[in-house]
Design a protein around this motif. Structure first.
Motif, PDB file in Angstrom:
ATOM      1  N   SER A   1      63.222  79.126  56.956  1.00 56.73           N
ATOM      2  CA  SER A   1      62.669  79.642  55.703  1.00 56.73           C
ATOM      3  C   SER A   1      61.525  80.610  55.972  1.00 56.73           C
ATOM      4  O   SER A   1      61.365  81.611  55.269  1.00 56.73           O
ATOM      5  CB  SER A   1      62.198  78.491  54.807  1.00 56.73           C
ATOM      6  OG  SER A   1      61.133  77.781  55.414  1.00 56.73           O
ATOM      7  N   ARG A   2      60.759  80.356  56.999  1.00 56.06           N
ATOM      8  CA  ARG A   2      59.647  81.248  57.323  1.00 56.06           C
ATOM      9  C   ARG A   2      60.141  82.575  57.884  1.00 56.06           C
ATOM     10  O   ARG A   2      59.567  83.633  57.590  1.00 56.06           O
ATOM     11  CB  ARG A   2      58.681  80.559  58.287  1.00 56.06           C
ATOM     12  CG  ARG A   2      57.750  79.636  57.497  1.00 56.06           C
ATOM     13  CD  ARG A   2      57.464  78.337  58.194  1.00 56.06           C
ATOM     14  NE  ARG A   2      56.574  77.510  57.394  1.00 56.06           N
ATOM     15  CZ  ARG A   2      56.954  76.708  56.432  1.00 56.06           C
ATOM     16  NH1 ARG A   2      58.216  76.619  56.095  1.00 56.06           N
ATOM     17  NH2 ARG A   2      56.092  75.974  55.769  1.00 56.06           N
ATOM     18  N   ALA A   3      61.207  82.528  58.654  1.00 52.08           N
ATOM     19  CA  ALA A   3      61.804  83.779  59.152  1.00 52.08           C
ATOM     20  C   ALA A   3      62.365  84.598  57.992  1.00 52.08           C
ATOM     21  O   ALA A   3      62.175  85.821  57.932  1.00 52.08           O
ATOM     22  CB  ALA A   3      62.892  83.467  60.174  1.00 52.08           C
ATOM     23  N   LEU A   4      63.029  83.929  57.067  1.00 50.06           N
ATOM     24  CA  LEU A   4      63.557  84.622  55.892  1.00 50.06           C
ATOM     25  C   LEU A   4      62.430  85.186  55.038  1.00 50.06           C
ATOM     26  O   LEU A   4      62.525  86.297  54.525  1.00 50.06           O
ATOM     27  CB  LEU A   4      64.434  83.688  55.061  1.00 50.06           C
ATOM     28  CG  LEU A   4      65.783  83.336  55.674  1.00 50.06           C
ATOM     29  CD1 LEU A   4      66.469  82.268  54.836  1.00 50.06           C
ATOM     30  CD2 LEU A   4      66.656  84.559  55.812  1.00 50.06           C
ATOM     31  N   ARG A   5      61.351  84.437  54.881  1.00 49.55           N
ATOM     32  CA  ARG A   5      60.199  84.915  54.112  1.00 49.55           C
ATOM     33  C   ARG A   5      59.666  86.216  54.703  1.00 49.55           C
ATOM     34  O   ARG A   5      59.431  87.194  53.999  1.00 49.55           O
ATOM     35  CB  ARG A   5      59.094  83.859  54.108  1.00 49.55           C
ATOM     36  CG  ARG A   5      57.824  84.330  53.406  1.00 49.55           C
ATOM     37  CD  ARG A   5      56.637  83.456  53.703  1.00 49.55           C
ATOM     38  NE  ARG A   5      56.287  83.610  55.105  1.00 49.55           N
ATOM     39  CZ  ARG A   5      55.598  82.727  55.807  1.00 49.55           C
ATOM     40  NH1 ARG A   5      55.197  81.615  55.245  1.00 49.55           N
ATOM     41  NH2 ARG A   5      55.311  82.922  57.059  1.00 49.55           N
ATOM     42  N   ARG A   6      59.530  86.252  56.025  1.00 52.91           N
ATOM     43  CA  ARG A   6      59.022  87.460  56.684  1.00 52.91           C
ATOM     44  C   ARG A   6      59.986  88.631  56.524  1.00 52.91           C
ATOM     45  O   ARG A   6      59.564  89.772  56.355  1.00 52.91           O
ATOM     46  CB  ARG A   6      58.749  87.185  58.151  1.00 52.91           C
ATOM     47  CG  ARG A   6      57.534  86.313  58.339  1.00 52.91           C
ATOM     48  CD  ARG A   6      57.344  85.959  59.795  1.00 52.91           C
ATOM     49  NE  ARG A   6      56.240  85.041  59.920  1.00 52.91           N
ATOM     50  CZ  ARG A   6      55.216  85.221  60.733  1.00 52.91           C
ATOM     51  NH1 ARG A   6      55.157  86.282  61.494  1.00 52.91           N
ATOM     52  NH2 ARG A   6      54.252  84.334  60.788  1.00 52.91           N
TER      53      ARG A   6
END
Length: 109
Positions: free
Chosen positions: A17-22
């Motif tokens: 989710s953090r990779a997608l957020r970035r």
């Protein structure tokens, strides 16, 4: 495959989710990488998130939803805002800022 069925969806996975957020946030960058991130963000919105934000709100995917409000795509910002408005108990701007902020420990060694 039984193993694949047990795997956590990338949207609700802590690191995924953090990779997608970035990646969603990168859609606001004004270069080739930003254009590629914008195409990905549009596809993610159209095929996975649009109309289903309520299902992802109480997961790590909320960080991705918050990033949509700060993406570089005005149409997605407006559509996400309309969909999230009734799901967030406080101001969308405050909620988005809290969920999009990158903690100091994230991304460091």
């Amino acid at each position: 495959d039984a193993t694949a069925a047990r795997e956590e969806p990338i949207l609700s996975h802590y690191f995924g989710s953090r990779a997608l957020r970035r990646l969603v946030l990168a859609s606001s960058v004004d270069d080739a990488s930003g254009a590629a991130a914008a195409r990905f963000t549009l596809k993610l919105w159209q095929t996975v998130l649009q109309g289903h934000c309520h299902a992802w709100m109480d997961t790590h995917a909320a960080k991705v939803l918050a990033a949509l409000l700060q993406s570089g795509i005005e149409a997605i910002q407006q559509a996400a805002k309309a969909e999230l408005e009734g799901l967030v108990p406080k101001s969308l701007d405050q909620w988005s800022a809290l969920n999009v902020a990158v903690p100091r420990t994230e991304g460091t060694k």
